[in-house]
Scaffold this motif. Sequence first.
Motif, PDB file in Angstrom:
ATOM      1  N   GLN A  95      25.939  31.640  37.749  1.00  0.00           N
ATOM      2  CA  GLN A  95      27.105  30.754  37.745  1.00  0.00           C
ATOM      3  C   GLN A  95      28.170  31.509  36.961  1.00  0.00           C
ATOM      4  OE1 GLN A  95      26.490  26.498  37.384  1.00  0.00           O
ATOM      5  NE2 GLN A  95      24.452  26.674  38.284  1.00  0.00           N
ATOM      6  N   CYS A  96      28.362  31.185  35.673  1.00  0.00           N
ATOM      7  CA  CYS A  96      29.372  31.972  34.943  1.00  0.00           C
ATOM      8  C   CYS A  96      28.923  33.423  34.812  1.00  0.00           C
ATOM      9  CB  CYS A  96      29.657  31.371  33.574  1.00  0.00           C
ATOM     10  SG  CYS A  96      28.465  31.811  32.295  1.00  0.00           S
ATOM     11  N   PHE A  98      27.286  34.932  32.369  1.00  0.00           N
ATOM     12  CA  PHE A  98      27.255  35.548  31.043  1.00  0.00           C
ATOM     13  C   PHE A  98      25.833  35.782  30.532  1.00  0.00           C
ATOM     14  CE2 PHE A  98      27.849  35.864  26.428  1.00  0.00           C
ATOM     15  CZ  PHE A  98      28.873  36.780  26.379  1.00  0.00           C
ATOM     16  N   CYS A 133      24.881  27.241  31.873  1.00  0.00           N
ATOM     17  CA  CYS A 133      25.258  26.744  33.199  1.00  0.00           C
ATOM     18  C   CYS A 133      24.078  26.080  33.904  1.00  0.00           C
ATOM     19  CB  CYS A 133      25.786  27.875  34.070  1.00  0.00           C
ATOM     20  SG  CYS A 133      27.265  28.652  33.407  1.00  0.00           S
TER      21      CYS A 133
ATOM     22  N   MET B  57      34.675  30.172  35.828  1.00  0.00           N
ATOM     23  CA  MET B  57      33.783  29.907  34.692  1.00  0.00           C
ATOM     24  C   MET B  57      32.393  29.517  35.171  1.00  0.00           C
ATOM     25  SD  MET B  57      35.781  26.579  33.346  1.00  0.00           S
ATOM     26  CE  MET B  57      36.438  25.349  34.457  1.00  0.00           C
ATOM     27  N   GLY B  58      32.086  29.902  36.410  1.00  0.00           N
ATOM     28  CA  GLY B  58      30.763  29.596  36.921  1.00  0.00           C
ATOM     29  C   GLY B  58      30.787  28.610  38.069  1.00  0.00           C
ATOM     30  N   GLY B 388      32.603  33.321  31.122  1.00  0.00           N
ATOM     31  CA  GLY B 388      31.343  33.133  30.387  1.00  0.00           C
ATOM     32  C   GLY B 388      31.123  31.681  30.013  1.00  0.00           C
ATOM     33  N   GLY B 389      31.481  30.790  30.938  1.00  0.00           N
ATOM     34  CA  GLY B 389      31.350  29.348  30.687  1.00  0.00           C
ATOM     35  C   GLY B 389      32.592  28.788  30.043  1.00  0.00           C
TER      36      GLY B 389
END
Lengths: 153, 739
Positions: A95-96, A98, A133, B57-58, B388-389
């Motif tokens: 998703q994001c 990271f 996420c 952001m995802g 990154g969210g």
Amino acid sequence: MMQLTINGIPHELDVDPEMPLLWVLRDILGMTGTKYGCGEALCGACTVHIDGHAVRSCVTPVRRASAKAVTSIEGLSPDGNHPLQRAWTEMGVPQCGFCQAGQLMTAAALLKKNPRPSPTDIDRSLAGNLCRCGAYNRIRAAIQKVADEAKQP
Amino acid sequence: MTLSRRVFLESLGLSVGGLLIGGGGKLWAQTSGLSPNVFVHIAADGVVTIVCHRSEMGQGVRSTLPAIIADELGADLTQVRVLQATGHKKYGDQNTDGSSSVRRRFDDLRMAGAVGRMMLCTAAARRWGVDAKTCTTEGGFVMHTPSKRQLAFADVVVAAARLKPPTSPNLKPSHQRRYIGSPTLPLLDGPAIATGKAVFGADVKLPGLLTAVMLHPPVLGSSLASYDASRALAIRGVRHVIALPTPQPPYKFQPLGGLAVVADNTWAAMRGRKALVATWSPSDNASYESSSYRAEQAETIRKACSVVRSRGQADEALGSAASRIEAEYFMPHLSHAPMEPPTATAHVRDGKCEVWAATQNPQESQNVVAAATGLAPTDVTVNVTLLGGGFGRKSKPDYVGEAAFLSQKIGAPVRVQWTREDDIRHDYFHTTSAQRLEAGLDGEGKLVAWRHRTTFPPIASLFTDGAALGREGELAQGYADYPLDIPNVRVENGPSKAHVRIGWLRSVNNIHSAFGINCFIDELAAARRVDPKAQLLEVLGPARRVTLEELGVEKLPNYGHALEEYPVDVARMRGVIERVTAMAGWEARTQDRERGYGLAFHKSFQCQTAIVVAVKKSRSGKIKVDEVWLAADAGLVVNRERAQAQMEGAVLFGMSIAMYSEVTFKNGVAEQLNFDGYRLARMPDAPRAIHVDIATNDERPGGVGEPGVPPVAPAIVNAVFALTGERIREVPLSRAGVV
Ligand code: FES
Ligand code: FES
């Protein structure tokens, strides 16, 4: 001077031996694929391999990695085609994104040690890798898929 | 249509690891080609560039918005270059918030593509000597189907660029769509993420870049009284220790003040911070203590409060009811905890500032940087990295202001890196809420009265010092807009004063409204011995479009839409409830001896979502969420694959809320600092399966990023009741020791 081998490439560095490997990778060597998420070994975003074992680089002083083989996400495969990386993209895992370098590195270390993990093995191994996420079900499924495919003759 | 026709001037491509982010240069201004508006450019060689003006952001926005434009343009999406917009008014609203990117920009973006298509068609039609109306575009070609001719974009783009853009472009009929609504749109950033090449907030590299770590005042409202930086400055790599200005309430998006340790690398800055000695002025907020505050909130909801909504005579009807059911519900503060903590890089020089930031709101970042530096917002260029969210945290650019302030002071590029402890302790917290719900039954057991009181320190307090009641928009999230087919209804809001910064977190006040309403409906069902599903449908009432009069309000913010455009439509609500219960085998649930089932429904951001959760007990006797079914109706969904991923993620996000997460305060200071104290769902918590069904229809698009969250926590709590008979009215469940 400290000797460090990352993704097969030797480096000679003038750094404080206590500096965590994470910051050596990110700030000194500019290898930013490895992420900072907590700094306390609580989230797994910073996971790399040292001699094939998954470690949290945020709490690993760089001296502990010297004279060992460090692998970061940038070195997981030469061209991004590790079976896990392929499964990640095919199955829309990120998703994001990271947390995903850390998830991939943990998963790759697991499959190396245990090519046929049970669902519980996967959950246990990845329990230290947070995904805010909430992509856990797809991470799990992608690891399972790679393991299942490796089983086939 | 709100498109600016100016040619796109500012768009360099700083291509770092696959993420093309905007910058100060000119990517296509000098190149010939077609730039019908700020979102689209077709170069002379036919290469199509589409601008994504919202932050990734995802939620998959970089895979979704370009697909809308590409569809109307007739471009081949796999060949399109996506350029991330800098912050600029010319793109319209860029605040990536409120599940609004498709919902609010769908028409605009289709128009942006359609204008380009019509210009290409006109140019090709002239070449062929045919009527432009008989031409269309597909896969990077203009086609004339009657004569089976086609021309590549590259062959007509120069001629098209000489035409005037049409003022009222027509849109492709839905059967000609290739990407909108497709279940298999490619995930643009997937490969870059899987190889570690994707550029997030902290990954920006500049020559001479310094890193700053902040020491914020521990309590909101206190300021730096004195400090000693000598030990910090003695650490190898530490360059500067700089005091930041103290913000004044209302705090809005101002940096928090305190001290910055600026160093050659992050580790040195972190060590430097540890070595600082600082004292702080007192603040009234040091009295903030979570358990006594909860007791005050409980007092508040036991008395009459301000009326949010009223119909009939709820107080009287409750007074004369044959029987009454009442319950109180509590939820704690939450921290967003996006996986990448807040971080931004700024470089102030020559009277301008360039920023690279993980921000949901680049235009507000321009304003915050302007306020921190004294520059004009138009002199601030904000490049947006992957986030990154976000979850709402990164629409508040206080940390961007810090970076700009420090860069200006030092005269070098500076990255501000919040640690996880900074992130959790100094968040714009999700509010802490108390609710009291009361229902009255008449002599025949009919539901005749409903009173719902809520109190929570509001987001309003961030913008108006001392505000203690929710703004209209806050209360329209499940309180004012929830259909109640009950003759006497009264919803009230009582005051709660904020002692910390309150902000919006993924699905915002719907988190608590949905918790209170769904748990209470389950309690009603148990008290009246009816099926919880039947009880839910009875409360919502028959299929109808609910009027303001029926709601008992004069107006409804309705997430920024007119009620005619986005009605409160009970038929669609009932639809997702029927769908999810069918998927989950709700009717047969009593045959499942091992598991308890809970149901919840909520509408938010113009999406109706219903969830069934099945929980069981693990061998150690703890509650485990075993399986989840989710049905959503968000109208037309552009990117069905990402919408499904959002719903799956929302289930886990809601599970964290239900099971583990809370921020509590003592002496005005957050007691949780990192992921040991602020706990989140981990992989072993993830259900065995999450089944998602997203309705297929052509209704106006609703949001998908947030609406999955609100029904999760109440569905879990209701499932725990079904399994154990234990009624829990407060989350996280970890408090009660059941998880
Ligand atoms: S950053 Fe190392 S575990 Fe979180
Ligand atoms: S994908 Fe965002 S944290 Fe895992």
